[in-house]
Design a protein around this motif. Structure first.
Motif, PDB file in Angstrom:
ATOM      1  N   GLU A 105      -7.344  -5.741  -7.244  1.00  0.00           N
ATOM      2  CA  GLU A 105      -6.556  -5.210  -6.142  1.00  0.00           C
ATOM      3  C   GLU A 105      -7.413  -5.020  -4.901  1.00  0.00           C
ATOM      4  O   GLU A 105      -8.597  -4.692  -4.986  1.00  0.00           O
ATOM      5  CB  GLU A 105      -5.910  -3.881  -6.539  1.00  0.00           C
ATOM      6  CG  GLU A 105      -4.818  -4.031  -7.586  1.00  0.00           C
ATOM      7  CD  GLU A 105      -3.980  -2.770  -7.721  1.00  0.00           C
ATOM      8  OE1 GLU A 105      -4.494  -1.681  -7.410  1.00  0.00           O
ATOM      9  OE2 GLU A 105      -2.806  -2.882  -8.131  1.00  0.00           O
ATOM     10  N   LYS A 113       7.288   5.623   2.146  1.00  0.00           N
ATOM     11  CA  LYS A 113       7.863   4.849   1.044  1.00  0.00           C
ATOM     12  C   LYS A 113       9.138   4.132   1.473  1.00  0.00           C
ATOM     13  O   LYS A 113       9.473   3.067   0.933  1.00  0.00           O
ATOM     14  CB  LYS A 113       8.134   5.765  -0.151  1.00  0.00           C
ATOM     15  CG  LYS A 113       6.868   6.197  -0.877  1.00  0.00           C
ATOM     16  CD  LYS A 113       7.173   7.064  -2.087  1.00  0.00           C
ATOM     17  CE  LYS A 113       5.893   7.413  -2.833  1.00  0.00           C
ATOM     18  NZ  LYS A 113       6.145   8.281  -4.011  1.00  0.00           N
ATOM     19  N   PRO A 131       8.579  -0.302   1.692  1.00  0.00           N
ATOM     20  CA  PRO A 131       9.157  -0.312   0.340  1.00  0.00           C
ATOM     21  C   PRO A 131       8.376  -1.209  -0.611  1.00  0.00           C
ATOM     22  O   PRO A 131       7.774  -2.210  -0.211  1.00  0.00           O
ATOM     23  CB  PRO A 131      10.575  -0.874   0.579  1.00  0.00           C
ATOM     24  CG  PRO A 131      10.452  -1.682   1.831  1.00  0.00           C
ATOM     25  CD  PRO A 131       9.430  -0.965   2.679  1.00  0.00           C
ATOM     26  N   ASN A 132       8.364  -0.803  -1.874  1.00  0.00           N
ATOM     27  CA  ASN A 132       7.711  -1.584  -2.936  1.00  0.00           C
ATOM     28  C   ASN A 132       6.223  -1.774  -2.706  1.00  0.00           C
ATOM     29  O   ASN A 132       5.630  -2.748  -3.192  1.00  0.00           O
ATOM     30  CB  ASN A 132       8.398  -2.953  -3.089  1.00  0.00           C
ATOM     31  CG  ASN A 132       9.888  -2.831  -3.326  1.00  0.00           C
ATOM     32  OD1 ASN A 132      10.327  -2.012  -4.132  1.00  0.00           O
ATOM     33  ND2 ASN A 132      10.669  -3.635  -2.606  1.00  0.00           N
ATOM     34  N   ARG A 133       5.624  -0.850  -1.953  1.00  0.00           N
ATOM     35  CA  ARG A 133       4.174  -0.888  -1.738  1.00  0.00           C
ATOM     36  C   ARG A 133       3.522   0.248  -2.513  1.00  0.00           C
ATOM     37  O   ARG A 133       4.062   1.355  -2.608  1.00  0.00           O
ATOM     38  CB  ARG A 133       3.831  -0.715  -0.259  1.00  0.00           C
ATOM     39  CG  ARG A 133       4.406  -1.760   0.669  1.00  0.00           C
ATOM     40  CD  ARG A 133       3.585  -3.036   0.675  1.00  0.00           C
ATOM     41  NE  ARG A 133       3.987  -3.893   1.792  1.00  0.00           N
ATOM     42  CZ  ARG A 133       3.356  -3.956   2.945  1.00  0.00           C
ATOM     43  NH1 ARG A 133       2.265  -3.230   3.141  1.00  0.00           N
ATOM     44  NH2 ARG A 133       3.790  -4.744   3.907  1.00  0.00           N
ATOM     45  N   LYS A 134       2.347  -0.016  -3.047  1.00  0.00           N
ATOM     46  CA  LYS A 134       1.554   1.032  -3.673  1.00  0.00           C
ATOM     47  C   LYS A 134       0.708   1.675  -2.582  1.00  0.00           C
ATOM     48  O   LYS A 134      -0.127   1.013  -1.953  1.00  0.00           O
ATOM     49  CB  LYS A 134       0.666   0.425  -4.766  1.00  0.00           C
ATOM     50  CG  LYS A 134      -0.079   1.441  -5.607  1.00  0.00           C
ATOM     51  CD  LYS A 134      -0.862   0.744  -6.713  1.00  0.00           C
ATOM     52  CE  LYS A 134      -1.640   1.743  -7.562  1.00  0.00           C
ATOM     53  NZ  LYS A 134      -2.434   1.064  -8.629  1.00  0.00           N
ATOM     54  N   HIS A 191      -1.428  -5.570   0.223  1.00  0.00           N
ATOM     55  CA  HIS A 191      -0.795  -6.196   1.382  1.00  0.00           C
ATOM     56  C   HIS A 191      -1.048  -5.360   2.635  1.00  0.00           C
ATOM     57  O   HIS A 191      -0.647  -4.203   2.699  1.00  0.00           O
ATOM     58  CB  HIS A 191       0.714  -6.350   1.153  1.00  0.00           C
ATOM     59  CG  HIS A 191       1.063  -7.158  -0.059  1.00  0.00           C
ATOM     60  ND1 HIS A 191       0.908  -8.519  -0.112  1.00  0.00           N
ATOM     61  CD2 HIS A 191       1.535  -6.765  -1.271  1.00  0.00           C
ATOM     62  CE1 HIS A 191       1.288  -8.953  -1.300  1.00  0.00           C
ATOM     63  NE2 HIS A 191       1.667  -7.916  -2.031  1.00  0.00           N
TER      64      HIS A 191
END
Length: 261
Positions: free
Chosen positions: A3, A40, A44-47, A74
């Protein structure tokens, strides 16, 4: 796949009057909680995770605060578009000022910095109710000139163990206050503010919990003739046994400047 982490410094302002401080807490509305919730939604859908430059108490505000944002894998491709969308979805009492990408060796907690807190207050008469989120209101008369003399006693390196709550064994109570002074309030103005209000300015690289509010509390006691200048001096000595228990209200306090060296 390994990562990759991308790091950003985001500068913010907030009005803390309806929040239970910075740090996320169960069943409480906090600044951190609101920021994470908004991030969030915007990413969206990001750590992701965030790390604040420090904790503020309930009702405490900030004109210049900051937090680190860590995003996995990302990057944020258009930071200005992100900033616009972030502000659009934040509540109206939190505002993002800027975003900049930073290196991984930057640590918002450990990096050397200078903080200036300002405590706004007035005295003598009851304020307009709209002043409550910004100004502490002391109804008794205060000797402001004596308070100004007392404020200068906090400058320099002192033992501030009397100026924090629930001191722990490993707490570093010796702190250097770069400057401490009471000035006319030129930070905030409003037509519902009293004709005269004041601002305690305190600068240091770091503060203990309640330190500024307890300094302000001691100054208020000096202004009421409940505490003498000599007692203030003694409260800062190496082996002091002075017990101070007046913590000034949180609503007058704000983080005014945060500088990273």
């Amino acid at each position: 796949m390994q990562e990759v982490r991308f790091c950003y410094l985001i500068r913010i302002q907030f009005l803390g009057f309806r929040y239970s401080g910075w740090q996320k807490q169960p069943n409480q509305r906090t600044i951190e909680q609101m920021i994470v919730k908004t991030l969030k939604f915007v990413l969206p859908n990001r750590k992701l995770k965030i790390l604040g430059a420090g904790r503020t108490d309930a009702k405490v505000s900030a004109l210049d605060a900051a937090f680190e944002l860590f995003v996995q894998n990302h990057p944020i491709l258009d930071t200005q578009l992100f900033l616009k969308k972030f502000n659009k979805n934040l509540p109206p009492d939190i505002r993002a000022l800027s975003i900049s990408e930073i290196t991984k060796d930057f640590n918002i907690i450990q990096s050397s910095k200078l903080k200036e807190y300002v405590y706004l207050f007035s005295f003598g008469e009851k304020n307009h109710p709209f002043s409550a989120p910004f100004l502490a209101n002391i109804l008794e008369d205060l000797d402001i000139e004596l308070m100004k003399k007392a404020a200068k006693l906090f400058e320099g390196v002192h033992n501030f163990s009397s100026y924090t709550a629930r001191i722990q064994e490993n707490t570093i109570s010796h702190r250097k206050v770069k400057s401490c002074e009471i000035l006319d309030n030129k930070i905030l103005k409003a037509n519902f503010f009293p004709e005269k209000s004041y601002a305690l300015h305190v600068k240091s690289e770091g503060f203990m919990r309640y330190q500024v509010r307890m300094i302000m509390g001691a100054l208020i006691q000096v202004g009421k003739s409940e505490l003498s200048l000599q007692q203030v001096r003694e409260s800062l000595l190496e082996n002091t046994d002075t017990q101070l228990n007046y913590v000034a209200p949180g609503s007058g306090l704000m983080l005014n400047k945060l500088e990273f060296k």
